[in-house]
Structures are given as structure tokens and as C-alpha cells.
Design a protein around this motif. Sequence first.
Motif, PDB file in Angstrom:
ATOM      1  N   GLU A 195       0.857  -1.216  -0.028  1.00 32.96           N
ATOM      2  CA  GLU A 195      -0.040  -0.096  -0.061  1.00 32.96           C
ATOM      3  C   GLU A 195       0.913   1.157   0.126  1.00 32.96           C
ATOM      4  OE1 GLU A 195      -3.695   2.286   0.245  1.00 32.96           O
ATOM      5  OE2 GLU A 195      -3.357   0.473  -0.374  1.00 32.96           O
ATOM      6  N   ASN A 196       2.039   1.233   0.910  1.00 35.94           N
ATOM      7  CA  ASN A 196       2.897   2.096   0.764  1.00 35.94           C
ATOM      8  C   ASN A 196       3.636   2.622  -0.550  1.00 35.94           C
ATOM      9  OD1 ASN A 196       3.816   3.489   3.508  1.00 35.94           O
ATOM     10  ND2 ASN A 196       3.303   1.369   3.966  1.00 35.94           N
ATOM     11  N   ALA A 197       3.993   1.479  -1.300  1.00 33.51           N
ATOM     12  CA  ALA A 197       4.508   1.428  -2.654  1.00 33.51           C
ATOM     13  C   ALA A 197       3.652   1.974  -3.411  1.00 33.51           C
ATOM     14  CB  ALA A 197       5.305   0.420  -2.951  1.00 33.51           C
ATOM     15  N   PHE A 198       2.454   1.540  -3.477  1.00 32.54           N
ATOM     16  CA  PHE A 198       1.305   1.699  -4.393  1.00 32.54           C
ATOM     17  C   PHE A 198       1.124   3.395  -4.337  1.00 32.54           C
ATOM     18  CE2 PHE A 198      -3.523   1.515  -5.274  1.00 32.54           C
ATOM     19  CZ  PHE A 198      -3.256   1.790  -6.634  1.00 32.54           C
ATOM     20  N   VAL A 199       0.756   4.058  -3.168  1.00 35.18           N
ATOM     21  CA  VAL A 199       0.694   5.388  -2.948  1.00 35.18           C
ATOM     22  C   VAL A 199       1.837   6.139  -3.360  1.00 35.18           C
ATOM     23  CG1 VAL A 199      -0.132   7.161  -1.502  1.00 35.18           C
ATOM     24  CG2 VAL A 199      -1.336   4.954  -1.154  1.00 35.18           C
ATOM     25  N   THR A 200       3.050   5.516  -3.162  1.00 33.77           N
ATOM     26  CA  THR A 200       4.031   6.448  -3.553  1.00 33.77           C
ATOM     27  C   THR A 200       4.247   6.500  -5.005  1.00 33.77           C
ATOM     28  OG1 THR A 200       5.373   5.731  -1.396  1.00 33.77           O
ATOM     29  CG2 THR A 200       6.830   6.417  -3.254  1.00 33.77           C
ATOM     30  N   SER A 201       4.238   5.342  -5.656  1.00 32.57           N
ATOM     31  CA  SER A 201       4.386   5.395  -7.068  1.00 32.57           C
ATOM     32  C   SER A 201       3.441   6.363  -7.888  1.00 32.57           C
ATOM     33  CB  SER A 201       4.519   3.883  -7.532  1.00 32.57           C
ATOM     34  OG  SER A 201       3.224   3.433  -7.533  1.00 32.57           O
ATOM     35  N   SER A 202       2.186   6.156  -7.229  1.00 25.98           N
ATOM     36  CA  SER A 202       1.117   7.018  -7.970  1.00 25.98           C
ATOM     37  C   SER A 202       1.378   8.289  -7.821  1.00 25.98           C
ATOM     38  CB  SER A 202      -0.452   6.458  -7.466  1.00 25.98           C
ATOM     39  OG  SER A 202      -0.453   7.037  -6.068  1.00 25.98           O
ATOM     40  N   MET A 203       2.116   8.945  -6.983  1.00 24.10           N
ATOM     41  CA  MET A 203       2.133  10.141  -6.841  1.00 24.10           C
ATOM     42  C   MET A 203       3.481  10.891  -7.515  1.00 24.10           C
ATOM     43  SD  MET A 203      -0.121  11.718  -5.013  1.00 24.10           S
ATOM     44  CE  MET A 203      -1.338  10.465  -4.853  1.00 24.10           C
ATOM     45  N   MET A 204       4.363  10.010  -8.149  1.00 19.50           N
ATOM     46  CA  MET A 204       5.691  10.437  -8.930  1.00 19.50           C
ATOM     47  C   MET A 204       5.206  11.049 -10.350  1.00 19.50           C
ATOM     48  SD  MET A 204       8.187   7.139  -7.903  1.00 19.50           S
ATOM     49  CE  MET A 204       9.216   7.910  -8.631  1.00 19.50           C
ATOM     50  N   PHE A 205       4.573  10.492 -10.820  1.00 18.27           N
ATOM     51  CA  PHE A 205       3.977  11.409 -12.102  1.00 18.27           C
ATOM     52  C   PHE A 205       3.286  12.774 -11.965  1.00 18.27           C
ATOM     53  CE2 PHE A 205       5.179   7.273 -14.082  1.00 18.27           C
ATOM     54  CZ  PHE A 205       5.780   7.719 -15.204  1.00 18.27           C
ATOM     55  N   VAL A 206       2.547  12.601 -10.853  1.00 13.66           N
ATOM     56  CA  VAL A 206       1.720  13.897 -10.344  1.00 13.66           C
ATOM     57  C   VAL A 206       2.799  14.881  -9.885  1.00 13.66           C
ATOM     58  CG1 VAL A 206       0.131  14.876  -8.739  1.00 13.66           C
ATOM     59  CG2 VAL A 206      -0.180  12.486  -9.618  1.00 13.66           C
ATOM     60  N   ALA A 207       4.014  14.490  -9.271  1.00 13.54           N
ATOM     61  CA  ALA A 207       4.840  15.506  -9.058  1.00 13.54           C
ATOM     62  C   ALA A 207       5.504  16.044 -10.038  1.00 13.54           C
ATOM     63  CB  ALA A 207       5.796  14.679  -7.837  1.00 13.54           C
ATOM     64  N   VAL A 208       5.777  15.364 -11.191  1.00 13.87           N
ATOM     65  CA  VAL A 208       6.218  15.907 -12.272  1.00 13.87           C
ATOM     66  C   VAL A 208       5.395  16.928 -13.154  1.00 13.87           C
ATOM     67  CG1 VAL A 208       7.218  15.277 -14.689  1.00 13.87           C
ATOM     68  CG2 VAL A 208       7.716  13.711 -12.828  1.00 13.87           C
ATOM     69  N   ALA A 209       4.237  16.652 -13.018  1.00 18.49           N
ATOM     70  CA  ALA A 209       3.286  17.524 -13.681  1.00 18.49           C
ATOM     71  C   ALA A 209       3.211  18.751 -12.609  1.00 18.49           C
ATOM     72  CB  ALA A 209       1.885  17.018 -13.607  1.00 18.49           C
ATOM     73  N   MET A 210       3.608  19.033 -11.449  1.00 20.37           N
ATOM     74  CA  MET A 210       3.343  19.989 -10.611  1.00 20.37           C
ATOM     75  C   MET A 210       4.176  21.345 -11.379  1.00 20.37           C
ATOM     76  SD  MET A 210       1.071  19.794  -8.572  1.00 20.37           S
ATOM     77  CE  MET A 210       1.177  20.847  -7.246  1.00 20.37           C
ATOM     78  N   PRO A 211       3.958  22.535 -11.079  1.00 21.18           N
ATOM     79  CA  PRO A 211       4.948  23.778 -11.533  1.00 21.18           C
ATOM     80  C   PRO A 211       5.860  24.073 -10.610  1.00 21.18           C
ATOM     81  CG  PRO A 211       2.585  24.562 -10.464  1.00 21.18           C
ATOM     82  CD  PRO A 211       2.608  23.007 -10.619  1.00 21.18           C
ATOM     83  N   TRP A 212       6.856  23.158 -10.429  1.00 19.89           N
ATOM     84  CA  TRP A 212       7.728  23.350  -9.615  1.00 19.89           C
ATOM     85  C   TRP A 212       9.118  23.363 -10.171  1.00 19.89           C
ATOM     86  CZ3 TRP A 212       6.151  18.651  -5.821  1.00 19.89           C
ATOM     87  CH2 TRP A 212       4.992  19.143  -4.912  1.00 19.89           C
TER      88      TRP A 212
END
Length: 443
Positions: A195-212
Amino acid sequence: MTSLDAAYAYADIPASGLGESAQRVLMALMWLVLLQMLLLPSPLLTLLTGYAEPGGGVPLFKIHFYTYTLALAFAFVVAGAGLVRFMSQQIAERPGVIQFAAVVCFCAVITLSRQGMGGVAYMADTLLAAPLAVMLAMSLDEERRRRLTAFIIYFVTFNAIIGIVERIAGLNLLFVDLNDALHFRATALLGHPLENAFVTSSMMFVAVAMPWPAWRKFLVLSICMAGILAFGARSSFAVTILLGITATVFFGTRALLRGDMRFSTLVAAPWIALVAFVAGTALTLGTVLGERIVKLAKFDQSAQARVDTFKVFDYLGPNELLYGVDFAELNFMLDINNDVKIIENCWIAILLLLGAVLFVLFAVSLLGFLRSIARGRGAVAGFAVLSFLIVASTSNSLSTKSPSLALFAVAMVGIPLVARRRDAPNDGRAVRYTPPLRDGAWS
């Protein structure tokens, strides 16, 4: 000027008529929802209230606190905006979200007659919470939605750091992994390693899309990837690596063909790739973080259990396959069957719960929901959805009580919408045209 001869751009949808004070209250409720999702995982709440224990127990405790908070926030928004106005706006602007919520409610009614309160609680916490959270998040302005997304990413990154520390120290902080006694896996704050790995991996591409800035994205992605190693999730690690490489090649090729890539970037790209490969290999093979993944980089009993899951269909009749299997009957089947001990595929588990007829309706509506929250947010959002679906297929997370779908959905709607630009054919100058956007399932 018409939409045929003008440029176009996706436009953000305004908040649903809530005043500043109302948005502050709703924002506070959404903060509370996220904290309940992230700080009260299923194992901890089960220990405190018997939340996920099979059988009896207090029916009200079978539903997670964040679902009650979402219902309270929904009632607050409806009271402020009006039920008819709010629902008509959702139907007009986000039919993909509404149709998924309607399908889940319909499935919950069917499940209630078969499985009782336990089945309804699963539908509410894992499935219905996602469209409900999206409707509420979209009632906030863009800046507040982006803050929610940033909070989820930062929390997941912090959770990955805890997992890394646990793996290096060889000691679990809160939860003990009882499923793999031979190889240590970090459990961090979310309980089960997968569950930890699932949530972590699902946020990685979201982080790429952020205006950071690039350095912040690189730091978040590096920590999250190391966290996945610490959680010992082979499938999440492999899928994230492969999709990451695919996305890098895709965006690099697109920038090169469009002439958007600078010459210095083109020259540096092979060296960056080489450094990343060496660093990743050293992290995986040369540290304790990747020890479990390296030792189990083979087709072992865990992988065999995922293949054996498909043998469950050998024990189902046509009626059970079409209309679903009762929980008690399924558990009895697994107890007496030596081939299948656990359903390690969420889609098969949901199919057995709903039956093939309802499952087709559910699958189509889920794809429509994911398309709705990703539409207009660029190709990175598409990779995020693809990563979410593939990694979800490697475990039973979505077929158990879990906030993973709701967390992913809230994070997705905080990604900035991508403006697209076309050249007008008359003078070659880029013109902007903003048509009304229907954030729908198939629009």
C-alpha cells in the motif's frame, strides 16, 4: 473567429459559487479528510475500532472517519450552493465524475443485499470517496486545489523517508510486516508495504506535472524511488522505472521534433541518463534498500500466487461468474482450495464481488472517471493514470478498504491545466481562444 480557425486552450473551471469564507471552511474540512486518510490507515483503525475485521462489530465503525467527513463537507457545500444548482453544475461540467459516483452507488445497493454492511463500507471508503472528494475539491479555487496536491506529495515523500530510515535501521516504526518474515520490508505510516509503494508510485508522475523547479522534482522523485525500494515492492519498482523511461523518451522526442529542446540539453541528455543509471544501479545493488528486490528478482511464491489467482475461475459456475460470489462462499472456497489462497489481483476480486455484468459497467465508469480528472492536464497526467492502473493490478489494494483512489483523484485535480496553442492560418501569429470546457467522461 471560430474554433476551426483559431487557437484553443484548456481553461480552468471556476469554483462552484462558494464565497471566500465558505471556501475556507471547505478547505479546512478537506485538510481533515486528507489527515484522516494518511494518519489513520486501515491497520491502525482496525486495531482501535475493529474497522476492517471480518464478521461482526459496530456497523458505524465499519466506515472510515474520512468518509463521514466527506459527507459532512458535501452537506456543507450543498447547503451553501443549493442541491439542484450544485448537482446540475456537476452533471454539466463533470459528467465523468457523476456517472462513476452513480455506478458505485448502484453497485453498493446490489452489494448490500448480498454482502451486508461490510460490502457497502468497502464501496464507500474505497470507491465512492474518490468522486465525492473530486466534486468537493473542484468547488475550491485553483490555488487551494494545488495546495492540497502539494500536501499529498510532500506527505508521501515524508512517508518514503520514514520507510528508508526503517529499512536502514531494520526496525518498523508502527506496523510489523507479518507477510514476509524472511525479508524485512518497511511499513512507514500507511501500514502494508505494498500500500505504501502503491501510493508512492502513483504520486511520482503527479509530482512531475506540478509547476515546481527541476531540483524539487528531482529530490521528490529520488526519495520516492528509494522509498519504493525500502518497501520492497518489486512490481511498483519495475513499473515506475519502465514508465519513467518511456515518458522520458516520449517527452524528449516530442520536444526535439517541435524544436523546443535546447542544444545544450540535447548534448547533456546522454550524460544525465548515464549518471541516473549508475546512481540507480548503485542504490539498488549496493545498499540495503534494494536487498529484497535483488534477492527476489525471480519468479517466486509471491509471483506464483498472483498467477494462481486466475485459477479461481475454475471453481465458479456461470451464475456465480455473471452475478458475483458471496463473501462467505468465497472464503469457504479459498479455505478448501489448495490452488488459490488469496486473491492478489484487485480486478479479479472486484469481478467476484460484483459479477461480470456489473463489473463491465464499473470498469467503463472507472475509466471515464480517470479520464475526466486527467483531461486537459497534459500527457504527464496520462502517464500518471497509466501507472496507477498498472500498479493497482499487481495487488489487491483497490479491492480492500483503502483511500488510495481518493488520494490519487484529489492530487490529480490539483495539477495545472495545460494551455495548448495553434497558429492561425492567416498571418502565422499564435492566437489564443478559450472555448467552454466540459470536463466530462467522453467529451
